[in-house]
Design an enzyme around this catalytic site. Structure first.
Site, PDB file in Angstrom:
ATOM      1  N   SER A  14      41.263  29.862  32.944  1.00 37.99           N
ATOM      2  CA  SER A  14      41.563  28.778  33.900  1.00 37.99           C
ATOM      3  C   SER A  14      42.633  29.187  34.903  1.00 37.99           C
ATOM      4  CB  SER A  14      42.068  27.546  33.165  1.00 37.99           C
ATOM      5  OG  SER A  14      41.208  27.201  32.125  1.00 37.99           O
ATOM      6  N   THR A  42      39.533  30.803  27.291  1.00 39.53           N
ATOM      7  CA  THR A  42      39.585  29.993  26.071  1.00 39.53           C
ATOM      8  C   THR A  42      39.117  28.572  26.323  1.00 39.53           C
ATOM      9  OG1 THR A  42      41.397  31.309  25.180  1.00 39.53           O
ATOM     10  CG2 THR A  42      41.129  29.087  24.294  1.00 39.53           C
ATOM     11  N   CYS A  43      39.628  27.947  27.363  1.00 40.22           N
ATOM     12  CA  CYS A  43      39.337  26.523  27.578  1.00 40.22           C
ATOM     13  C   CYS A  43      37.846  26.263  27.712  1.00 40.22           C
ATOM     14  CB  CYS A  43      40.074  26.032  28.830  1.00 40.22           C
ATOM     15  SG  CYS A  43      39.708  24.318  29.201  1.00 40.22           S
ATOM     16  N   CYS A  48      38.852  23.800  24.904  1.00 40.68           N
ATOM     17  CA  CYS A  48      38.757  22.401  25.346  1.00 40.68           C
ATOM     18  C   CYS A  48      37.334  21.897  25.551  1.00 40.68           C
ATOM     19  CB  CYS A  48      39.486  22.214  26.677  1.00 40.68           C
ATOM     20  SG  CYS A  48      40.927  23.245  26.906  1.00 40.68           S
ATOM     21  N   LYS A  51      34.997  22.005  22.425  1.00 35.66           N
ATOM     22  CA  LYS A  51      35.662  21.098  21.464  1.00 35.66           C
ATOM     23  C   LYS A  51      35.390  19.639  21.821  1.00 35.66           C
ATOM     24  CE  LYS A  51      39.300  19.346  22.401  1.00 35.66           C
ATOM     25  NZ  LYS A  51      40.630  19.883  22.349  1.00 35.66           N
ATOM     26  N   TYR A  99      31.917  29.435  37.287  1.00 29.62           N
ATOM     27  CA  TYR A  99      33.171  30.189  37.479  1.00 29.62           C
ATOM     28  C   TYR A  99      32.917  31.471  38.268  1.00 29.62           C
ATOM     29  CZ  TYR A  99      36.567  27.428  34.960  1.00 29.62           C
ATOM     30  OH  TYR A  99      37.442  26.441  34.617  1.00 29.62           O
ATOM     31  N   ALA A 115      41.147  45.421  31.670  1.00 32.14           N
ATOM     32  CA  ALA A 115      42.118  46.083  32.550  1.00 32.14           C
ATOM     33  C   ALA A 115      43.454  46.182  31.833  1.00 32.14           C
ATOM     34  CB  ALA A 115      42.291  45.286  33.839  1.00 32.14           C
ATOM     35  N   GLY A 175      48.389  22.102  10.671  1.00 32.81           N
ATOM     36  CA  GLY A 175      48.590  20.689  10.983  1.00 32.81           C
ATOM     37  C   GLY A 175      48.824  20.455  12.458  1.00 32.81           C
ATOM     38  N   TYR A 177      47.391  20.846  16.749  1.00 34.34           N
ATOM     39  CA  TYR A 177      46.302  20.280  17.554  1.00 34.34           C
ATOM     40  C   TYR A 177      44.944  20.696  16.981  1.00 34.34           C
ATOM     41  CZ  TYR A 177      48.984  19.487  22.039  1.00 34.34           C
ATOM     42  OH  TYR A 177      49.810  19.074  23.042  1.00 34.34           O
ATOM     43  N   GLU A 181      42.269  18.306  15.159  1.00 31.61           N
ATOM     44  CA  GLU A 181      41.085  17.928  15.943  1.00 31.61           C
ATOM     45  C   GLU A 181      39.807  18.303  15.192  1.00 31.61           C
ATOM     46  OE1 GLU A 181      42.806  18.076  20.514  1.00 31.61           O
ATOM     47  OE2 GLU A 181      41.671  19.795  19.812  1.00 31.61           O
ATOM     48  N   ASP A 302      48.852  31.013  28.845  1.00 33.22           N
ATOM     49  CA  ASP A 302      49.220  31.161  27.430  1.00 33.22           C
ATOM     50  C   ASP A 302      49.914  32.484  27.123  1.00 33.22           C
ATOM     51  OD1 ASP A 302      48.021  28.732  27.116  1.00 33.22           O
ATOM     52  OD2 ASP A 302      46.451  29.397  25.740  1.00 33.22           O
ATOM     53  N   THR A 310      45.707  24.140  29.417  1.00 32.03           N
ATOM     54  CA  THR A 310      44.972  24.580  30.603  1.00 32.03           C
ATOM     55  C   THR A 310      45.554  24.056  31.919  1.00 32.03           C
ATOM     56  OG1 THR A 310      42.906  25.033  29.522  1.00 32.03           O
ATOM     57  CG2 THR A 310      42.740  24.254  31.768  1.00 32.03           C
ATOM     58  N   ALA A 340      46.897  15.004  25.514  1.00 35.86           N
ATOM     59  CA  ALA A 340      46.072  14.251  24.568  1.00 35.86           C
ATOM     60  C   ALA A 340      45.703  15.158  23.417  1.00 35.86           C
ATOM     61  CB  ALA A 340      44.811  13.751  25.251  1.00 35.86           C
ATOM     62  N   HIS A 434      42.878  -7.682  31.470  1.00 36.30           N
ATOM     63  CA  HIS A 434      42.477  -8.365  30.243  1.00 36.30           C
ATOM     64  C   HIS A 434      40.967  -8.519  30.163  1.00 36.30           C
ATOM     65  CE1 HIS A 434      43.164 -10.957  26.829  1.00 36.30           C
ATOM     66  NE2 HIS A 434      42.300 -11.825  27.329  1.00 36.30           N
ATOM     67  N   GLU A 439      46.511  -3.183  28.095  1.00 40.60           N
ATOM     68  CA  GLU A 439      47.360  -4.265  28.613  1.00 40.60           C
ATOM     69  C   GLU A 439      48.626  -4.427  27.774  1.00 40.60           C
ATOM     70  OE1 GLU A 439      45.896  -8.395  28.240  1.00 40.60           O
ATOM     71  OE2 GLU A 439      44.290  -7.595  26.991  1.00 40.60           O
TER      72      GLU A 439
HETATM   73  P1  NDP Z   1      49.982  24.739  16.679  1.00 41.03           P
HETATM   74  O1  NDP Z   1      51.129  25.622  16.951  1.00 41.03           O
HETATM   75  O2  NDP Z   1      49.853  23.437  17.380  1.00 41.03           O
HETATM   76  O3  NDP Z   1      49.910  24.443  15.124  1.00 41.03           O
HETATM   77  C1  NDP Z   1      49.921  25.456  14.166  1.00 41.03           C
HETATM   78  C2  NDP Z   1      49.909  24.804  12.802  1.00 41.03           C
HETATM   79  O4  NDP Z   1      49.737  25.773  11.791  1.00 41.03           O
HETATM   80  C3  NDP Z   1      51.209  24.078  12.505  1.00 41.03           C
HETATM   81  O5  NDP Z   1      50.885  22.915  11.795  1.00 41.03           O
HETATM   82  C4  NDP Z   1      51.970  25.078  11.639  1.00 41.03           C
HETATM   83  O6  NDP Z   1      52.846  24.489  10.732  1.00 41.03           O
HETATM   84  C5  NDP Z   1      50.822  25.706  10.866  1.00 41.03           C
HETATM   85  N1  NDP Z   1      51.111  27.064  10.428  1.00 41.03           N
HETATM   86  C6  NDP Z   1      51.624  28.090  11.147  1.00 41.03           C
HETATM   87  N2  NDP Z   1      51.684  29.209  10.398  1.00 41.03           N
HETATM   88  C7  NDP Z   1      51.199  28.885   9.184  1.00 41.03           C
HETATM   89  C8  NDP Z   1      51.014  29.620   7.979  1.00 41.03           C
HETATM   90  N3  NDP Z   1      51.322  30.916   7.901  1.00 41.03           N
HETATM   91  N4  NDP Z   1      50.506  28.979   6.911  1.00 41.03           N
HETATM   92  C9  NDP Z   1      50.191  27.658   6.991  1.00 41.03           C
HETATM   93  N5  NDP Z   1      50.323  26.916   8.110  1.00 41.03           N
HETATM   94  C10 NDP Z   1      50.838  27.521   9.191  1.00 41.03           C
HETATM   95  O7  NDP Z   1      48.727  25.652  16.936  1.00 41.03           O
HETATM   96  P2  NDP Z   1      47.191  25.372  17.146  1.00 41.03           P
HETATM   97  O8  NDP Z   1      46.557  26.628  16.683  1.00 41.03           O
HETATM   98  O9  NDP Z   1      46.761  24.091  16.534  1.00 41.03           O
HETATM   99  O10 NDP Z   1      47.083  25.197  18.719  1.00 41.03           O
HETATM  100  C11 NDP Z   1      47.641  26.161  19.602  1.00 41.03           C
HETATM  101  C12 NDP Z   1      47.975  25.521  20.920  1.00 41.03           C
HETATM  102  O11 NDP Z   1      46.796  25.252  21.629  1.00 41.03           O
HETATM  103  C13 NDP Z   1      48.710  24.203  20.825  1.00 41.03           C
HETATM  104  O12 NDP Z   1      50.089  24.369  20.748  1.00 41.03           O
HETATM  105  C14 NDP Z   1      48.314  23.500  22.067  1.00 41.03           C
HETATM  106  O13 NDP Z   1      49.258  23.737  23.083  1.00 41.03           O
HETATM  107  C15 NDP Z   1      46.988  24.121  22.444  1.00 41.03           C
HETATM  108  N6  NDP Z   1      45.894  23.164  22.231  1.00 41.03           N
HETATM  109  C16 NDP Z   1      45.861  22.011  22.947  1.00 41.03           C
HETATM  110  C17 NDP Z   1      44.857  21.089  22.741  1.00 41.03           C
HETATM  111  C18 NDP Z   1      44.851  19.815  23.513  1.00 41.03           C
HETATM  112  O14 NDP Z   1      45.489  19.749  24.548  1.00 41.03           O
HETATM  113  N7  NDP Z   1      44.171  18.782  23.048  1.00 41.03           N
HETATM  114  C19 NDP Z   1      43.794  21.321  21.773  1.00 41.03           C
HETATM  115  C20 NDP Z   1      43.934  22.555  21.072  1.00 41.03           C
HETATM  116  C21 NDP Z   1      44.944  23.434  21.302  1.00 41.03           C
HETATM  117  P3  NDP Z   1      54.335  24.034  11.165  1.00 41.03           P
HETATM  118  O15 NDP Z   1      54.179  22.737  11.881  1.00 41.03           O
HETATM  119  O16 NDP Z   1      55.002  23.870   9.827  1.00 41.03           O
HETATM  120  O17 NDP Z   1      54.895  25.127  11.972  1.00 41.03           O
END
Ligand code: NDP
Length: 451
Positions: A14, A42-43, A48, A51, A99, A115, A175, A177, A181, A302, A310, A340, A434, A439
């Site tokens: 992007s 990626t996006c 995105c 997904k 693209y 490259a 845990g 995004y 998701e 990124d 993105t 979001a 409404h 609202e």
């Molecule tokens: P995140 O950094 O959001 O989350 C990584 C998760 O993995 C955290 O919960 C982290 O735990 C956990 N984790 C990290 N290392 C380990 C490990 N060794 N063992 C177990 N758990 C672990 O990364 P994502 O991969 O989900 O997404 C990457 C990025 O992509 C996001 O930050 C976001 O900016 C972007 N994205 C945006 C979206 C959107 O706009 N809707 C959708 C998808 C991606 P802890 O919290 O404890 O560190």
């Protein structure tokens, strides 16, 4: 010195595509771009776009149940993963074509090649050619990273779109995004989903009340979410992967997906050849104009590990073109970015969480949780959260958090007001629409908490 190009962009995602085509199309610069994989990055190819299509697909199962409350009998509905996957891939082919066309129409010369950087003005292509440019823009993005325990056993979000068949069961680790998701997506499609998160609650860093509601509703919808849980060991067995967890359980899952963060794609890129040290996560370090310490080399998106979104990469690309090709030095504004999370329920957020705002000074919290009309009528258990965090001293809305249907759409608009510095009174004097869920944002009169 004569260069082959004014700008050589490495990476056709992007950010890179936008910078290349605006520089070439609007300023007449001579621009080339190299992409080793598919255009769109990626996006478009593995993030995105597919997904969100999967989110849409996963929502139809629930719709059939709800339709009964509205007098419809939609029995006998069946979901076909291969059909969805093929349709998504056809759509991605179409988008990749767009693209490519956008670049060609803007006069950007493209190389389907890897490259790497050789010196501050030279890139080496995997085709063997060498090209020189006055400026080099690195926009190579990132990739999923998994801990050693998961290597060779687990899949990542890159693989999920390519699976031949839908698994019957899956363990999702993480845990953030992506993990949250995909837990919703696969659960909605009928996969038995277990999600392990090592901390107390998923979506760390977001407003506690909002992420608690998302987590509760995910569980309500059928995700087996286990917090404070991590994998101790994994082994491939007949029918899947046997996972031993720190809670003592041993379970066989057909697939295990790790979504444990993403890492900048800087391995072997040649940043060392121009004397640039990478950051701790392997990111390229840049200033507010996306310029590295080597004046002719810039980086956006990124790969710089600033905000991995993105629209932010696109902004950074546009600011780069303004700065370097339009003589208008433009810093990228990373403040108050609305975002979001396409969990089920969806979450939209802009500004500070209640916890972060309270740490900065006195605040008022306005919040309401309710069952939305549409789902309540059909007997559903869905809940919506609308929440505003207000600075007590100047009445500014510091944060807005929405959980529920269309939260992403709502936060885009609420984000404008928050970015403009709207006060609680600005929200209050706006007439409600409404009957809508949104609202509530303009009708909350009494704070639920003040600190
Ligand atoms: P995140 O950094 O959001 O989350 C990584 C998760 O993995 C955290 O919960 C982290 O735990 C956990 N984790 C990290 N290392 C380990 C490990 N060794 N063992 C177990 N758990 C672990 O990364 P994502 O991969 O989900 O997404 C990457 C990025 O992509 C996001 O930050 C976001 O900016 C972007 N994205 C945006 C979206 C959107 O706009 N809707 C959708 C998808 C991606 P802890 O919290 O404890 O560190």
């Amino acid at each position: 010195m004569e260069f082959d190009y004014d700008l050589f962009v490495i990476g056709g995602g992007s950010g890179g595509v936008r910078a290349a085509r605006v520089a070439a199309g609007e300023t007449g610069a001579k621009v080339a771009l190299a992409e080793e994989d598919r255009y769109g990055g990626t996006c478009v190819i593995r993030g995105c776009v597919p997904k969100k299509l999967m989110v849409f697909a996963s929502e139809f199962g629930g719709l059939a149940d709800e339709a009964a409350g509205y007098g419809w009998d939609i029995s006998g509905a069946n979901f076909s993963w291969p059909k969805l996957r093929n349709n998504i891939h056809a759509e991605l082919d179409r988008l990749e074509g767009i693209y490519r066309k956008l670049l060609a129409n803007s006069g950007v010369e493209t190389f389907d090649a890897r490259a790497t950087i050789v010196d501050p003005h030279t890139v080496q292509l995997s085709t063997g050619e060498t090209k020189t440019a006055k400026h080099i823009l690195v926009a190579v993005g990132g990739r999923p990273t998994v801990p050693d325990i998961a290597a060779d056993v687990a899949i990542t979000s890159n693989d999920i779109f390519l699976l031949e068949d839908m698994p019957k069961s899956i363990l999702i680790v993480g845990g953030g995004y992506i993990a949250s998701e995909f837990a919703g997506i696969l659960n909605g499609m009928g996969v038995a989903v277990t999600q392990f998160y090592r901390g107390d609650q998923i979506l760390r860093g977001f407003d506690n009340e909002a992420r608690n509601l998302v987590a509760d509703q995910m569980v309500e919808k059928g995700v087996d979410l286990r917090v404070n849980t991590d994998v101790v060991s994994m082994e491939k067995v007949d029918g899947g992967v046997k996972v031993t967890a720190n809670d003592g359980t041993e379970t066989v899952f057909e697939k295990v997906m790790y979504a444990t963060g993403r890492r900048p794609n800087t391995d072997g890129l040649g940043m060392d050849k121009i004397g640039l040290e990478l950051g701790r996560a392997g990111e390229i370090i840049v200033d507010t104009y996306s310029q590295t310490k080597v004046p002719s080399v810039y980086a956006i998106g990124d790969v710089t590990d600033r905000v991995q979104l993105t629209p932010v990469a696109i902004r950074e690309g546009m600011a780069f073109v303004e700065t370097v090709f339009k003589g208008n030095p433009t810093e990228v504004d990373h403040e108050l970015i609305p975002t979001a999370i396409f969990t089920q329920p969806e979450m939209g957020t802009v500004g500070l969480s209640e916890e972060d705002a309270a740490a900065n000074g006195p605040i008022e919290v306005y919040a309401t949780t309710f069952k939305p009309m549409r789902h309540a009528f059909a007997g559903g258990a869905d809940k919506i959260l609308m929440k505003l965090i207000v600075d007590k001293s100047n009445r500014r809305v510091l944060g807005c958090h929405i959980v529920g249907d269309h939260a992403g759409e709502m936060i885009q608009l609420a984000g404008i007001a928050v970015k403009m510095g709207a006060t609680k009174e600005d929200f209050d004097r706006t007439v409600a629409v409404h009957p809508t869920a949104a609202e509530e944002l303009v009708t909350m009169k009494t704070p639920v908490r003040t600190t």
